[in-house]
Each structure stands twice: as structure tokens, then as C-alpha cells.
Design a protein around this motif. Structure first.
Motif: not given
Length: 771
Positions: A710-716, A735-742
Motif C-alpha cells: 500500500r506504501q509507494v515512494g517516489l525518489t530520484g 487509487d488507495g495508495f499512501l504516497v511518500h516523498l522526501a
């Protein structure tokens, strides 16, 4: 320097039978921010006797008083601390009560076991700014005015504890008037280590070809700027190159001389209006978050949208829809900006890509071909610190570069290291991390690691961090790419070195910063980094946690003609996609077909799955950009023409497993639309961004079906792109994801050093499989 302990008023704790005593250790940001005089005054208020003193990185308080007073005193040590302090009570242990007596401020003690925190460089506070502009004040127009709430710290510290003899200010003995302030706990300059005045402190010197001007150094520099000239000014952490931001000819001259044809330049604005931002609002659109960041003690550069107001020269940020703006943060900058009366380009005084210059002789040699004049000062800069940069992305201001005021940055990891570790980062956006126990200290931005000076500063910062923190690294961590300068340095070093794959470090940095407990699906999109199969990765989805990642999704690979040259020649990426798809394409950059012939034979054509190179290709096809002067220039311009982009109706690209079981999205259907000149460039750019955001959603759905993640991270570095990131976040969250950014670290390669620490620390922990 004598302490002022024995002349302090009595604090009447009383020789009462109910008196209690505690030895309190306070950690966090408590040095260089006026914390000891605050404790003294607080003790007076609550009738506490005892003492306060600096240890290495901490403050020790011995307090005796009535139980109720003592409890309130201990609480107020945190809750009523000075604005720039960030204290926390590390321990509070009972001590033997003692009778009434003085509350003393004792000399600092060296305690190697203390948890050290390096105070950052601070902006010019309001009190000092008022004095700076007050003709009746003895520091009127003095460019090095400061107090405990402002002034340089990190850039002048040579050793700890943070006392004047351990800084570059030891070169300037205090005059009697300054010494009285320095020794008076009731004065806001009590133990302000950079304390100075015109009688005893640093001075300015103006240098330019020709006869020496009759005017004062500051006035001479202002006259040069008003004539349209370029002045190299020594600041807090290094030199700036300044010129009039409203004059196209001055900016063009600066660009030509510095060989920086189109990379955006930062602009410093004078303070004006009720909140100080009136002149900034003439040029850009500020929301509340950006305004707050500009006024914050760190005084960062903030990237914000242009407006149609003040005529900033169009060549300051050509082809872009935003400007990097900031406010004066030192008294010297304040005097320059208020005296000039308008915005100034303020770009790093360096050779492009190298660390900012700090020494007069280096500046005189390397900046002489660029600057018409120099404004030097004789306060030594112990180590460089470039300006920090923030950009609003997905509802928060996120760092793109750590620097003056924001670094060294201290974070923790949820594992304890068995041995102190120095992580040396990557090749671009160089930064270091020193890790010990569960603590990690990240250095300011150093620069691109492809010059002898960058390596020299890298080594200087590595040595200084270990010296300041009293920690000697016993192990190194580096990127797995053997061509990186930092990799070669680590492998040639006497210490054992452990390699970390590039995109695992990206994923590990995000997971560790956000203290993730659950498995994470980390999308690591950037230019290129060496992958575990020997190809150049850059569009990857990794599932797991630090120390245990596996690649679950990627992009269709293609052969990249020219390899590293593609970063500066976007046509190569556009050509590669067409040739890979079997489509005809004759690029302007290869009219004789040499690159195509090499591509057909597989000569210098590494295989890549880079998302960054897809954005390069899109910029080449939509905007006709064949070559650029800095990496990501094409994608930045492509993003800037997106207007009102939404993900509605975004094209879903084909998604299928490859022979290794990795989900691969196929970019080929995008080519026709990107090259269709009957469609407005802004629409093509918007459609491309939306399609790439949809790729993220489609891949995340497939992995969720298999793993339940369920946990999605966006990095780079690709996720510095605001349009892409905000589209992706919206799609994923819907869509129900928990999104993590720095949030505290850049998402780009500056965070690799922290990710390397996280990966090495996690590998050592029981129960973590080695990926």
C-alpha cells in the motif's frame, strides 16, 4: 577569554529542607543560539541556583530549588527556548541538594561522549538589522554585525566546543566595548562567537583594475553594479557573482564569461514592505508556504512561478516559467541590496560544477575572467557552503540542494551501526554522510565530482566532519559504479569499502528518512545509474525495505548512442527510441548517420531503462532541443510549458512481464504523438507527463495485486519535476495508495550518501536479507 560567572546576582534557592537538585543534560541545537544566557535568565525567574555550561555538543545544567520551581524550570528549558534553539532533555538525574548561591555560567568543558550538534549559519536577525541601519548605533553600516540569534556558525568553526578561540574569529581580538557585551549574560551578544565591530572586526577590501577608487569599498562595489558591472563578493560560505538582474546586457555578459549559457540564475531581492517581500512579489507569485520559507532563518533560494510584473531580464531563466528567488541573509548582502535598490543576480562564485570558492587568492585567479571587480573581506571561511534550494512540490516545499543554514543535516536511522561509517555518495550533486551509532550527518552540497578541486573539497569536508564530531570512520560506503570518482576514492582508501547499488540507495534514503515500517514500493526514476545486471538503470520500481530490495517493474530498455553524451545531447535519446522501435529518424545532430551506424553495430551504445532519458527524448521531439549546457535542461523546459495538466484520459502504455518476471512499460506508443507537429507543443508536453504518471499507477497496481503493498515512494531526480510528481501523487492516492516523498533530503543524487548508510546499516541488522 574570562567567564563572567562570579559577578552574577544571587539566585535565592534557600537552604530549605525541601530543596531538590538535578543534573540536566540538554541536547539538540543549543550552541550558537544564546541558550546559556537564556538558561541563566530562566534560573533567575524561578529562583534556581547552580550552573550551566557547554559540553561538546550539549549543555549541562546543575539546578537546585524548590520542587515545584525545579519542575517548571526543567519544562521551560524546552518550551521557552530561544527561537533558533531546538533543545531536548537527554537526561535529568537527581543530584545532592545545596544551599542558596549564585547561578553561574561556567567555562565550556570538552566531553568526547556528548552528542554533538553543529550550529548552522544563521540569517541577519531583526534586532541587528535595525542597528545596521541606525546612524546612532556604533555598528551602523557594519557588514559583520551579529548576535547570538544570527551570524555565521558552521562556516567558521574549526573545532568544538563552539567557543570563539575555536573559530576563525580568533583572528580578531575583541575591543573593550565588544568584550563587555561578550561577558554580560544579560546582553544578547553574550558569547556570540562571531562578535565584532568596526574597531576590532573583519573589514572589506575592494579590488578592480585601474586606480584605487576614493570611495569606501562597499560604495565602490555598488557603483560598479549600477554601471552594469559584475562584482565577485565574498559572503558567508563563499563568493557570489552579482549583477543587475534587470539588465539583459549584464546578465548576458555574466553568462558569456562564466560559460553558463542558459542554466537559470538565482536572484536576491532587497527587503521591502510590511513583511519584507514587496519587491519579490513584483516578480513572482508567492503563496503562503513560499513566503514563509523565504523569511525562514535558513533564507533559502525558493523556486516560484514568474508573474508579469517587474521586468527581470528574460535571460535570467530562459525558457522557464519560474525564478529562483531569495532574500539577503548576511549584513553585507543587506547593505548591498538596500544600497543598490533593486534585485541582483547572485550566483555561486565558482567554475561551473565545482564547489563555491572561499579563498581570496583562488577567487582572484579563477573569477578574474568573469568579474569586473571584487569585494573581499578578511574573515576566513573554514569550509564552503553554497545556498540551499527549495521547490514547492505536492503541497510542500522540498529541498533540491542542502547548503548554508540547512546543513550539516542530522538524521537518524532505525539501526545501530557497529562501526562508524563514511558514505561518499555518487558522482553528481556530491555530498557526504558520516554515520555512527544511529546518527547520520549529511554535509552541504559539494558539487559535481569530476574535477580536482571538487575532490579536494570532498576530502576537506570528510576530514572536517570526522574532526568536528570526534568520530573516525572505520568503514566506507560508495556507489557500485566503478567510473565514479567517489567509488575510485573509496576503493583506493585504506579503510574497507562496501558498495551499494545506485537505485537501492535512492530507495533506502527515502525509506529511512520516512522511517518506513511496512514494505515500500519505491519508484526510483533518474538519469542513469549502474544496475545490477550491468545495464544503466533509471526507471525502476523496487519492492521491499532497506537491505532487501528486488526490482519488480521498469521501462522498456533501449540502446543509448553515445552513452554519457546523451545527457547533454537529447537528440540521442530521441533517435534511440525511434531506432529501437524500427522507425526512421534522422536527427539534426547526426546528419551523416555516424551515430546510427554506431548504434547498429552496438558501439558505445549501453542499454538503459532510464526515465530521465525518456524525458530528454520528449524535450527533443516537442521543443526541437538537440543539445543543452546542463543535464535536465530539456525536461525542465518541457515541464514549464505544461499548462493546467491533468491525468484525465492519460494514455495507458502497454505493460507486460519480461523474461525475468519484471513488469515493463512500453514507451513506443508515445512517439507518434510527441512528434506530431499539428498538435500544440504545450498539449504534447502535457500528454507525455500524464502518460508517465499513468505508468506509475499501472505498475503500482500490478505490484499491489501480487504483494498487497500500500506504501509507494517516489525518489530520484526525475521527481524534481513538479508536474509529473503531482499528477502521480493524485493518481496513486485516488487509487488507495499512501504516497511518500522526501521532505528533509533532496530526492536527487544528493541523498545517495544517506541511502548508502541506510543500506549498509540494514544489512548488518538481524532478520534483513541481503538483496
Amino acid at each position: 577569554m574570562a567567564e563572567a560567572a562570579d559577578s552574577l546576582p544571587l539566585a535565592d534557592a534557600g537552604a530549605r529542607a525541601d530543596a531538590e537538585a538535578q543534573r540536566i543534560i540538554v541536547g539538540g541545537r543549543v550552541q550558537g543560539v544564546g541558550y546559556r544566557p537564556f538558561v541563566y535568565c530562566l534560573a533567575m525567574v524561578h529562583g534556581i541556583s547552580g550552573h550551566v555550561r557547554n559540553r561538546v555538543g550539549e549543555v549541562e545544567v546543575l539546578a537546585c530549588g524548590r520542587p515545584g520551581n525545579l519542575e517548571t524550570f526543567r519544562r521551560d528549558l524546552v518550551e521557552r527556548a530561544p527561537p533558533l534553539a531546538r533543545p531536548s532533555i537527554i537526561s535529568a538525574e537527581p543530584a545532592q541538594p545545596f544551599g542558596s548561591g549564585r547561578f553561574k555560567i561556567l567555562a565550556s568543558s570538552a566531553d568526547a561522549d556528548a552528542r554533538i550538534f553543529i550550529p548552522p549559519d544563521l540569517f541577519l536577525c531583526d534586532d541587528c538589522r535595525r542597528e545596521l541601519h541606525d546612524p546612532a548605533d556604533r555598528r551602523y553600516a557594519y557588514p559583520f554585525i551579529n548576535c547570538t540569534q544570527c551570524g555565521p556558525r558552521y562556516t567558521l568553526i574549526e573545532a568544538l566546543p563552539y567557543d570563539r578561540p575555536n573559530t576563525s574569529m580568533t583572528d580578531f581580538p575583541l575591543c573593550p566595548a565588544c568584550e563587555d557585551e561578550y561577558l554580560d549574560p544579560a546582553d544578547r551578544r553574550f558569547h556570540a562567537e562571531p562578535l565584532a565591530c568596526p574597531d576590532c572586526g573583519p573589514t572589506l577590501r575592494y579590488e578592480a583594475p585601474g586606480p584605487a577608487p576614493a570611495t569606501a569599498p562597499l560604495d565602490s562595489a555598488l557603483a560598479c553594479l549600477k554601471r552594469g558591472g559584475i562584482v565577485a563578493v565574498k559572503g558567508v560560505g563563499g563568493y557570489h557573482l552579482l549583477c543587475d538582474a534587470r539588465r539583459t546586457d549584464s546578465v548576458a555578459t555574466l553568462r558569456r564569461r562564466k560559460r553558463r549559457p542558459d542554466k537559470p540564475l538565482a536572484i536576491m531581492f532587497p527587503l521591502a514592505g510590511d513583511d519584507g517581500l514587496a519587491r519579490v512579489r513584483d516578480a513572482v507569485c508567492l503563496d503562503a508556504a513560499a513566503a514563509e520559507a523565504l523569511l525562514a532563518p535558513e533564507r533559502p533560494i525558493v523556486l516560484v512561478p514568474k508573474n508579469n510584473g517587474l521586468a527581470i531580464a528574460g535571460n535570467v531563466a530562459p525558457g522557464l516559467d519560474e525564478l529562483g528567488v531569495f532574500l539577503p541573509y548576511s549584513p553585507l548582502h543587506e547593505l548591498l541590496l538596500s544600497g543598490f535598490g533593486g534585485p541582483l543576480v547572485a550566483t555561486s562564485g565558482n567554475v561551473s560544477g565545482e564547489p563555491v570558492l572561499t579563498q581570496r587568492h583562488d577567487a582572484a585567479e579563477k573569477l578574474a575572467p568573469i568579474a569586473d571587480a571584487f569585494l573581499h573581506h578578511n574573515r576566513r571561511i573554514v569550509r564552503p557552503a553554497d545556498d540551499p534550494v527549495l521547490r514547492p512540490i505536492a503541497g510542500r516545499l522540498r529541498p533540491l540542494r542542502l547548503g548554508r543554514g540547512t546543513a550539516p543535516l542530522e538524521l537518524e536511522v532505525p539501526w545501530r551501526l557497529s562501526r562508524p561509517l563514511l558514505a561518499v555518495g555518487g558522482h553528481m550533486k556530491g555530498a557526504l554522510a558520516l554515520a555512527f551509532d544511529d546518527r547520520v550527518v549529511i554535509s552541504p552540497h559539494i558539487g559535481e565530482m569530476d574535477s580536482p578541486r571538487s575532490l579536494a573539497v570532498f576530502e576537506q569536508v570528510a576530514e572536517a566532519m570526522q574532526s568536528l564530531y570526534g568520530v573516525t570512520a572505520e568503514k566506507l560506503a560508495c556507489d557500485a559504479h566503478p567510473g565514479y570518482t567517489t567509488h575510485r576514492w573509496a576503493m583506493q582508501h585504506a579503510l574497507p569499502a562496501e558498495t551499494v547499488w545506485h537505485h537501492r540507495a535512492h530507495a533506502g534514503a527515502l525509506a529511512a528518512e520516512r522511517a518506513m515500517q511496512e514494505p515500500l514500493l519505491a519508484f526510483a526514476w533518474d538519469g542513469v545509474g549502474l544496475g545490477e545486471d550491468g545495464t544503466l538503470w533509471g526507471g525502476e520500481a523496487l519492492y521491499g525495505r532497506p537491505g532487501d530490495w528486488r526490482r519488480v517493474a521498469s521501462l522498456r530498455p533501449f540502446r543509448l548512442p553515445g552513452g554519457e553524451r546523451a545527457g547533454r545531447e537529447p537528440w540521442r535519446s530521441a533517435a534511440a527510441l525511434h531506432w529501437e522501435a524500427g522507425l526512421p529518424f534522422v536527427p539534426h545532430g547526426d546528419p551523416e548517420g555516424i551515430a546510427h551506424a554506431a548504434w547498429q553495430r552496438g558501439l558505445n551504445c549501453p542499454i538503459t531503462s532510464s526515465a530521465g532519458r525518456l524525458f530528454d527524448a520528449a524535450a527533443a521531439l516537442v521543443l526541437g532541443i538537440d543539445s543543452v549546457s546542463f543535464e535536465a535542461a530539456g525536461p525542465m523546459r518541457l515541464e514549464s510549458i505544461c499548462q493546467g495538466t491533468t491525468a484525465d484520459g492519460a494514455e495507458a502504455l502497454p505493460l507486460a512481464r519480461d523474461a525475468d518476471g519484471t513488469w515493463r512499460s512500453d514507451w513506443e506508443p508515445l512517439l507518434a504523438g510527441l512528434a506530431d507537429e499539428t498538435i500544440e507543443p504545450s498539449a504534447r508536453a502535457a500528454s507525455f507527463h500524464a502518460a508517465m504518471a499513468r505508468v506509475l499507477l499501472d505498475q503500482a497496481r500490478r505490484v499491489r495485486d501480487e504483494t498487497g503493498v500500500r506504501q509507494v515512494g517516489l525518489t530520484g531526480g526525475v521527481f524534481q519535476n513538479r508536474v509529473l510528481t503531482e499528477l502521480a501523487v493524485a493518481l496513486l492516492e485516488a487509487d488507495g495508495f499512501l504516497v511518500h516523498l522526501a521532505e528533509r533530503l533532496p530526492c536527487n543524487d544528493a541523498a545517495l550518501c544517506f541511502g548508502q548508510v541506510a543500506e549498509v546499516a540494514a544489512r548488518q541488522s538481524p532478520g534483513v536479507r541481503h538483496g
